[in-house]
Design a protein around this motif. Structure first.
Motif, PDB file in Angstrom:
ATOM      1  N   MET A 115       7.351   3.358  14.887  1.00 41.54           N
ATOM      2  CA  MET A 115       6.296   3.721  13.938  1.00 41.54           C
ATOM      3  C   MET A 115       6.863   4.313  12.649  1.00 41.54           C
ATOM      4  O   MET A 115       6.125   4.737  11.772  1.00 41.54           O
ATOM      5  CB  MET A 115       5.330   4.717  14.586  1.00 41.54           C
ATOM      6  CG  MET A 115       4.441   4.130  15.670  1.00 41.54           C
ATOM      7  SD  MET A 115       3.353   2.796  15.076  1.00 41.54           S
ATOM      8  CE  MET A 115       2.376   3.656  13.831  1.00 41.54           C
ATOM      9  N   GLU A 116       8.195   4.347  12.558  1.00 39.03           N
ATOM     10  CA  GLU A 116       8.906   4.877  11.391  1.00 39.03           C
ATOM     11  C   GLU A 116       8.583   6.355  11.154  1.00 39.03           C
ATOM     12  O   GLU A 116       8.395   6.801  10.022  1.00 39.03           O
ATOM     13  CB  GLU A 116       8.621   4.029  10.143  1.00 39.03           C
ATOM     14  CG  GLU A 116       9.078   2.583  10.311  1.00 39.03           C
ATOM     15  CD  GLU A 116       8.930   1.753   9.054  1.00 39.03           C
ATOM     16  OE1 GLU A 116       8.559   2.311   8.002  1.00 39.03           O
ATOM     17  OE2 GLU A 116       9.175   0.533   9.131  1.00 39.03           O
ATOM     18  N   LEU A 117       8.553   7.106  12.252  1.00 37.11           N
ATOM     19  CA  LEU A 117       8.414   8.563  12.193  1.00 37.11           C
ATOM     20  C   LEU A 117       9.759   9.173  12.579  1.00 37.11           C
ATOM     21  O   LEU A 117      10.266   8.919  13.672  1.00 37.11           O
ATOM     22  CB  LEU A 117       7.327   9.036  13.162  1.00 37.11           C
ATOM     23  CG  LEU A 117       7.213  10.552  13.333  1.00 37.11           C
ATOM     24  CD1 LEU A 117       6.816  11.220  12.023  1.00 37.11           C
ATOM     25  CD2 LEU A 117       6.203  10.897  14.433  1.00 37.11           C
ATOM     26  N   GLY A 133      -0.881  11.049   8.323  1.00 34.59           N
ATOM     27  CA  GLY A 133      -0.213   9.854   8.814  1.00 34.59           C
ATOM     28  C   GLY A 133       0.856  10.161   9.843  1.00 34.59           C
ATOM     29  O   GLY A 133       0.994   9.447  10.839  1.00 34.59           O
ATOM     30  N   LYS A 137       1.004   8.909  13.764  1.00 29.01           N
ATOM     31  CA  LYS A 137       2.173   8.203  14.299  1.00 29.01           C
ATOM     32  C   LYS A 137       2.688   8.886  15.563  1.00 29.01           C
ATOM     33  O   LYS A 137       3.062   8.217  16.538  1.00 29.01           O
ATOM     34  CB  LYS A 137       3.277   8.144  13.248  1.00 29.01           C
ATOM     35  CG  LYS A 137       2.983   7.214  12.080  1.00 29.01           C
ATOM     36  CD  LYS A 137       4.104   7.286  11.054  1.00 29.01           C
ATOM     37  CE  LYS A 137       3.811   6.419   9.843  1.00 29.01           C
ATOM     38  NZ  LYS A 137       4.901   6.494   8.834  1.00 29.01           N
ATOM     39  N   THR A 157      -6.035   3.816  13.174  1.00 31.44           N
ATOM     40  CA  THR A 157      -5.276   3.525  11.955  1.00 31.44           C
ATOM     41  C   THR A 157      -5.895   4.151  10.715  1.00 31.44           C
ATOM     42  O   THR A 157      -5.472   3.865   9.595  1.00 31.44           O
ATOM     43  CB  THR A 157      -5.161   2.002  11.746  1.00 31.44           C
ATOM     44  OG1 THR A 157      -6.473   1.447  11.563  1.00 31.44           O
ATOM     45  CG2 THR A 157      -4.495   1.336  12.940  1.00 31.44           C
ATOM     46  N   LEU A 160      -3.342   5.786   8.530  1.00 27.49           N
ATOM     47  CA  LEU A 160      -2.070   5.082   8.403  1.00 27.49           C
ATOM     48  C   LEU A 160      -2.036   4.182   7.165  1.00 27.49           C
ATOM     49  O   LEU A 160      -3.049   3.571   6.806  1.00 27.49           O
ATOM     50  CB  LEU A 160      -1.820   4.221   9.645  1.00 27.49           C
ATOM     51  CG  LEU A 160      -1.681   4.949  10.982  1.00 27.49           C
ATOM     52  CD1 LEU A 160      -1.426   3.948  12.090  1.00 27.49           C
ATOM     53  CD2 LEU A 160      -0.572   5.996  10.934  1.00 27.49           C
ATOM     54  N   LYS A 163       1.799  -0.491   6.118  1.00 24.80           N
ATOM     55  CA  LYS A 163       3.008  -0.780   6.894  1.00 24.80           C
ATOM     56  C   LYS A 163       2.917  -0.168   8.290  1.00 24.80           C
ATOM     57  O   LYS A 163       3.277  -0.799   9.288  1.00 24.80           O
ATOM     58  CB  LYS A 163       4.238  -0.224   6.164  1.00 24.80           C
ATOM     59  CG  LYS A 163       5.557  -0.445   6.912  1.00 24.80           C
ATOM     60  CD  LYS A 163       5.883  -1.923   7.041  1.00 24.80           C
ATOM     61  CE  LYS A 163       7.169  -2.177   7.832  1.00 24.80           C
ATOM     62  NZ  LYS A 163       8.344  -1.471   7.294  1.00 24.80           N
ATOM     63  N   ALA A 164       2.425   1.075   8.373  1.00 26.61           N
ATOM     64  CA  ALA A 164       2.288   1.740   9.673  1.00 26.61           C
ATOM     65  C   ALA A 164       1.248   1.028  10.533  1.00 26.61           C
ATOM     66  O   ALA A 164       1.429   0.915  11.753  1.00 26.61           O
ATOM     67  CB  ALA A 164       1.913   3.203   9.480  1.00 26.61           C
ATOM     68  N   ASN A 167       2.922  -1.943  11.999  1.00 25.49           N
ATOM     69  CA  ASN A 167       3.813  -1.539  13.094  1.00 25.49           C
ATOM     70  C   ASN A 167       3.020  -1.263  14.367  1.00 25.49           C
ATOM     71  O   ASN A 167       3.435  -1.634  15.470  1.00 25.49           O
ATOM     72  CB  ASN A 167       4.611  -0.297  12.698  1.00 25.49           C
ATOM     73  CG  ASN A 167       5.692  -0.597  11.685  1.00 25.49           C
ATOM     74  OD1 ASN A 167       6.187  -1.718  11.597  1.00 25.49           O
ATOM     75  ND2 ASN A 167       6.062   0.404  10.896  1.00 25.49           N
TER      76      ASN A 167
END
Length: 212
Positions: A115-117, A133, A137, A157, A160, A163-164, A167
């Motif tokens: 999730m890019e966290l 956000g 995530k 979402t 978010l 992009k998130a 994902n």
């Protein structure tokens, strides 16, 4: 399986659910739709045992969400639209989830990265003080890592970025392990490749129930 029979819920003079009956079976991946005030979130909270019904009954894998709530919640991962005001920092939150639900810490890390966290950089930060956000995530990572039989997402979402969201949907498509998934959503265009059933609610009733 989630079995709902003649469910009625009132808040004062407002009828939020009007004799709703619904059966959700293994393999169902549902988009639950409808305008604000239709009764969607009330239905979810009754399934989770947050509310007591005025009439009717809910059973989750045979358990009553009110009298057997621990058994019910053992089967469910839930992500609300508005993250709860958790005061724990991320390290404390991860430790709590791992101990209370026997979740694999490595899986939490894995899904957070997907999730890019960046958990590592935020371990000592209070969950409460993270951005909307980042909170979402983190909750999504925890829900996926639990590998529950039932996954319930209430507008997951909403906080978010695009992009998130991509994902999140990619992870659901690649690694769906729940036997039942229920999404409260206004973004059916984003869910079309995931869901196999669409429920539409209005005025506290299920207006349509379409299988795909």
């Amino acid at each position: 399986m989630i079995d709902i029979q003649n469910l009625v819920k009132r808040f004062g003079n407002t009828l939020s659910l009007d004799a709703v009956s619904l059966s959700i079976k293994d393999g169902d991946c549902i988009a639950l739709m409808g305008p604000n005030g239709a009764g969607k979130t009330t239905l979810i909270r009754l399934i989770l045992g947050y509310y007591h019904p005025d009439k009717g009954a809910v059973r989750v894998n045979g358990f009553d969400p009110i009298t057997e709530r621990t058994n019910v919640l053992n089967h469910i991962s839930f992500v609300p639209q508005l993250p709860p005001p958790i005061k724990l920092n991320l390290e404390e939150l991860i430790q709590y989830v791992c101990k209370s639900t026997h979740t694999d810490r490595a899986l939490i890390w894995k899904y957070a990265q997907e999730m890019e966290l960046d958990i590592e950089a935020n371990l000592t930060k209070s969950f409460f003080k993270l951005s909307g956000g980042m909170k979402q995530k983190m909750l999504i990572a925890l829900s996926l890592a639990r590998r529950s039989d039932i996954m319930i997402y209430d507008e997951p979402t909403a906080n978010l970025d695009p992009k998130a969201r991509d994902n999140f949907y990619r992870l659901l498509t690649q690694e769906r392990h729940a036997r039942i998934a229920l999404f409260v959503t206004h973004r059916i265009d984003e869910m079309e490749s995931i869901v196999n059933r669409e429920l539409y609610m209005d005025f506290g009733k299920v207006i349509s129930d379409e299988k795909r």
